[in-house]
Design a protein around this motif. Structure first.
Motif: not given
Length: 216
Positions: A50-79
């Motif tokens: 699961e952590y390896a998958h997280f890193r892949l998604l983190h890197d993909r967001l970064t490559s798209l010019g998206v801050d991974p922390e900002e992208a994840m933030a809206p979903f912290v509460g629900p999850l």
């Protein structure tokens, strides 16, 4: 193909946080509930995946010019809310959650990924691959039910509760993130009923694999 960068960022963001929390929860569950060192190691392997998958998604967001922390933030509460409402009380509940509970949630993300670009879709499919979760959980739960069939009733209720909580939190996410909701709606087209039928059938197969459905 979706032309909404916001929708893609939301999909990758919710998946990234889902994978990060799965890693943390599985590692914790392994320490707290695994009945043997072998089981602890096996669940630890799943957590590492699961952590390896997280890193892949983190890197993909970064490559798209998206801050991974900002992208994840809206979903912290629900999850986090879903995990709080579905904290396992014992080893068998850990296994049912890892397979049945997580599975129904990931099915939703797989549906949404049908409308994103091909590269993102390939990444999502890689992240959502089963990676041995089903075999690990099914073998152990099936063995436990053979020893004590009475466990089946409470575990079936536990699985039902998790699905209900997942659907409830999913509604909150969709209401808060309309671009992600639009991806899901586009994937379903005009036939939302058929999409939910697919999700229900997949859930039923998981329940049956674990022996948590009534025998004919």
């Amino acid at each position: 193909m979706s032309d909404s960068p916001a929708g893609v960022a939301d999909l990758l963001g919710v998946l990234a946080y889902a994978e990060l929390t799965a890693f943390l929860r599985l590692a914790e569950d392994a320490t707290r509930h695994a009945p043997s060192l072998g089981d602890r190691a096996a669940l630890g392997d799943l957590a590492a995946t699961e952590y390896a998958h997280f890193r892949l998604l983190h890197d993909r967001l970064t490559s798209l010019g998206v801050d991974p922390e900002e992208a994840m933030a809206p979903f912290v509460g629900p999850l986090d809310g879903w995990h709080t409402q579905t904290t396992p009380g014992d080893w068998l509940e850990v296994l049912v959650k890892a397979y049945v509970g997580t599975g129904i949630a990931l099915d939703f993300y797989r549906e949404a990924a049908a409308r994103v670009d091909a590269e993102t879709r390939r990444l999502v499919e890689e992240v959502l691959a089963d990676e041995g979760r089903s075999q690990f959980a099914v073998e152990r739960v099936s063995a436990a039910l053979k020893e004590d069939p009475a466990q089946g009733g409470r575990l079936a209720l536990w699985a039902r509760r998790m699905v209900g909580e997942a659907l409830s939190q999913g509604q909150h996410v969709a209401a808060a993130r309309p671009e992600l909701a639009r991806l899901l709606a586009e994937a379903a087209g005009e036939d939302i009923t058929r999409m939910f039928a697919r999700l229900t059938e997949a859930h039923g197969r998981r329940m049956a694999a674990m022996g948590l459905t009534p025998k004919p």
